[in-house]
Design a protein around this motif. Structure first.
Motif, short mmCIF file in Angstrom:
data_model
loop_
_atom_site.label_atom_id
_atom_site.label_comp_id
_atom_site.label_asym_id
_atom_site.label_seq_id
_atom_site.Cartn_x
_atom_site.Cartn_y
_atom_site.Cartn_z
N LEU A 136 50.10 63.90 36.18
CA LEU A 136 48.72 64.25 35.85
C LEU A 136 48.03 64.90 37.05
N PRO A 137 47.09 65.83 36.79
CA PRO A 137 46.28 66.36 37.89
C PRO A 137 45.50 65.23 38.57
N TRP A 138 45.31 65.36 39.86
CA TRP A 138 44.57 64.42 40.70
C TRP A 138 45.39 63.20 41.10
N VAL A 139 46.52 62.95 40.46
CA VAL A 139 47.29 61.75 40.79
C VAL A 139 48.26 62.07 41.93
N ASP A 140 48.10 61.36 43.04
CA ASP A 140 49.04 61.49 44.15
C ASP A 140 50.20 60.52 43.97
N ARG A 141 49.89 59.25 43.75
CA ARG A 141 50.91 58.24 43.51
C ARG A 141 50.43 57.30 42.41
N ALA A 142 51.39 56.73 41.70
CA ALA A 142 51.07 55.76 40.65
C ALA A 142 52.10 54.64 40.68
N VAL A 143 51.65 53.44 40.40
CA VAL A 143 52.53 52.28 40.29
C VAL A 143 52.24 51.61 38.96
N VAL A 144 53.29 51.48 38.14
CA VAL A 144 53.17 50.82 36.84
C VAL A 144 54.02 49.55 36.90
N ARG A 145 53.40 48.40 36.64
CA ARG A 145 54.14 47.14 36.76
C ARG A 145 53.73 46.16 35.67
N ARG A 146 54.60 45.19 35.44
CA ARG A 146 54.31 44.12 34.50
C ARG A 146 53.53 43.02 35.21
N LEU A 147 52.57 42.46 34.53
CA LEU A 147 51.83 41.32 35.05
C LEU A 147 51.99 40.19 34.03
N TRP A 148 52.73 39.17 34.44
CA TRP A 148 53.07 38.06 33.55
C TRP A 148 51.81 37.41 33.00
N PRO A 149 51.80 37.06 31.71
CA PRO A 149 52.93 37.13 30.78
C PRO A 149 52.88 38.32 29.82
N ASN A 150 51.76 39.08 29.77
CA ASN A 150 51.67 40.09 28.70
C ASN A 150 50.82 41.30 29.05
N ARG A 151 50.64 41.59 30.35
CA ARG A 151 49.79 42.72 30.75
C ARG A 151 50.62 43.77 31.47
N ILE A 152 50.21 45.02 31.30
CA ILE A 152 50.76 46.14 32.07
C ILE A 152 49.62 46.69 32.93
N VAL A 153 49.87 46.85 34.22
CA VAL A 153 48.85 47.33 35.16
C VAL A 153 49.29 48.67 35.73
N VAL A 154 48.39 49.65 35.69
CA VAL A 154 48.64 50.99 36.24
C VAL A 154 47.70 51.18 37.43
N GLN A 155 48.26 51.31 38.62
CA GLN A 155 47.47 51.52 39.83
C GLN A 155 47.63 52.97 40.29
N LEU A 156 46.50 53.63 40.52
CA LEU A 156 46.50 55.05 40.86
C LEU A 156 45.99 55.27 42.27
N VAL A 157 46.58 56.25 42.92
CA VAL A 157 46.05 56.78 44.19
C VAL A 157 45.81 58.26 43.95
N GLU A 158 44.55 58.67 44.00
CA GLU A 158 44.21 60.05 43.67
C GLU A 158 44.38 60.97 44.88
N ASN A 159 44.69 62.22 44.59
CA ASN A 159 44.71 63.25 45.62
C ASN A 159 43.31 63.49 46.15
N GLN A 160 43.22 63.76 47.43
CA GLN A 160 41.93 64.10 48.03
C GLN A 160 41.87 65.61 48.27
N PRO A 161 40.85 66.27 47.75
CA PRO A 161 40.74 67.73 47.97
C PRO A 161 40.63 68.03 49.46
N TYR A 162 41.43 68.98 49.90
CA TYR A 162 41.43 69.36 51.30
C TYR A 162 40.82 70.74 51.51
N ALA A 163 41.00 71.60 50.54
CA ALA A 163 40.46 72.96 50.66
C ALA A 163 40.28 73.55 49.27
N LEU A 164 39.42 74.56 49.23
CA LEU A 164 39.22 75.34 48.00
C LEU A 164 39.97 76.65 48.18
#
Length: 293
Positions: A136-164
């Motif tokens: 996806l645009p803006w996503v630098d890194r993502a971590v998708v993991r299971r959280l016991w007993p029935n949740r899915i957690v998506v953690q995002l690190v967004e890209n930081q604009p450096y220049a236009l």
């Protein structure tokens, strides 16, 4: 008389039966008979004998299933049965939580993850969901993991604009390595004081230019844009109307010279349209009046 002696020699000694079985089969027959006799006299031997018969039966059955092409389907049915049992016990996804989204829309992230409430908790492909999210645009890194007993957690690190970056009339926000984060649209919020770089290859060289300009903060604040000329050197636009031509090499020395001229004579505040610093032993200044010449 001699003939009778030869015949009488065959009658000496007990008669021996010659087995029609091959030696290997006869040994197997003897071994099997011994096992049967032992099973009749000992409970432990009987249990061991039954276990051996069962093992042979299972091995023959497995071989028959494999040769008949039924083994993969049997394994698949076993997995489905296990899955249904675990889902009946409550091992299903109840919710998917997205953490760290800023410029991203949560619904866009959920569509990329493609994991929904009710899915089998242990059956979701976390690596595939992570790859889709990181595309996806803006996503630098993502971590998708299971959280016991029935949740899915998506953690995002967004890209930081450096220049236009402007190239062929198209504006894009890029990160520090020059990769495009997202094209600029009417809804894009551009951070303040973002350096605008123009031309082919400019995005990849923007970080080096920023690091150099950071040595002279006053010059950096007044630099509104930078044009990458022939993919080899920069032209800086100071306050939007003074062009400063930098050399392809020894950029720091040229900027140090410009900063010294500004401190001594305020050259950037005068009515000049162009300052040429490409030659190390001289500086060329073009007044504003001769700009159209």
């Amino acid at each position: 008389m001699a003939q009778m002696k030869r015949n009488s020699s065959y009658s000496k000694g007990p008669l021996q039966r010659v087995s029609p079985l091959k030696p290997g089969l006869r040994k197997a027959q003897v071994w099997g008979a011994a096992k049967v006799r032992a099973a009749q006299h000992s409970k432990k031997s009987f249990i061991r004998f039954c276990g051996g018969v069962l093992a042979v039966f299972m091995a023959v059955t497995a071989l028959a299933l494999w040769m008949g092409g039924f083994w993969p389907q049997l394994i698949e049915n076993g997995k489905l049965y296990k899955q249904h049992r675990l889902m009946a016990m409550g091992f299903v996804v109840s919710r998917v939580d997205v953490m760290g989204e800023g410029r991203l829309n949560e619904q866009d992230v959920l569509r990329a993850v493609s994991i929904r409430p009710g899915d089998y908790f242990f059956g979701v492909d976390l690596e595939a969901a992570q790859r889709r999210t990181e595309s996806l645009p803006w996503v630098d890194r993502a971590v998708v993991r299971r959280l016991w007993p029935n949740r899915i957690v998506v953690q995002l690190v967004e890209n930081q604009p450096y220049a236009l970056w402007q190239n062929k009339g198209q504006f894009s926000l890029v990160n520090a390595t020059g990769e495009i984060i997202a094209p600029v649209t009417s809804e894009t919020v551009i951070p303040k004081n973002l350096l605008q770089v123009v031309g082919k290859g400019a995005s990849a060289e923007a970080e080096a230019l920023e690091n150099t300009l950071a040595l002279w903060p006053a010059l950096r604040r007044r630099t509104s844009s930078a044009v990458f000329v022939s993919e080899s050197r920069w032209d800086l636009m100071i306050d939007g109307d003074v062009k400063v031509k930098l050399p392809a090499t020894n950029v720091k020395e040229a900027l140090a010279h410009l900063a010294d001229l500004q401190a001594r004579s305020q050259i950037l505040d005068r009515t000049v349209s162009e300052i040429d610093l490409r030659l190390p032993d001289r500086i060329t200044v073009r007044p504003t009046d001769s700009k159209q010449a």
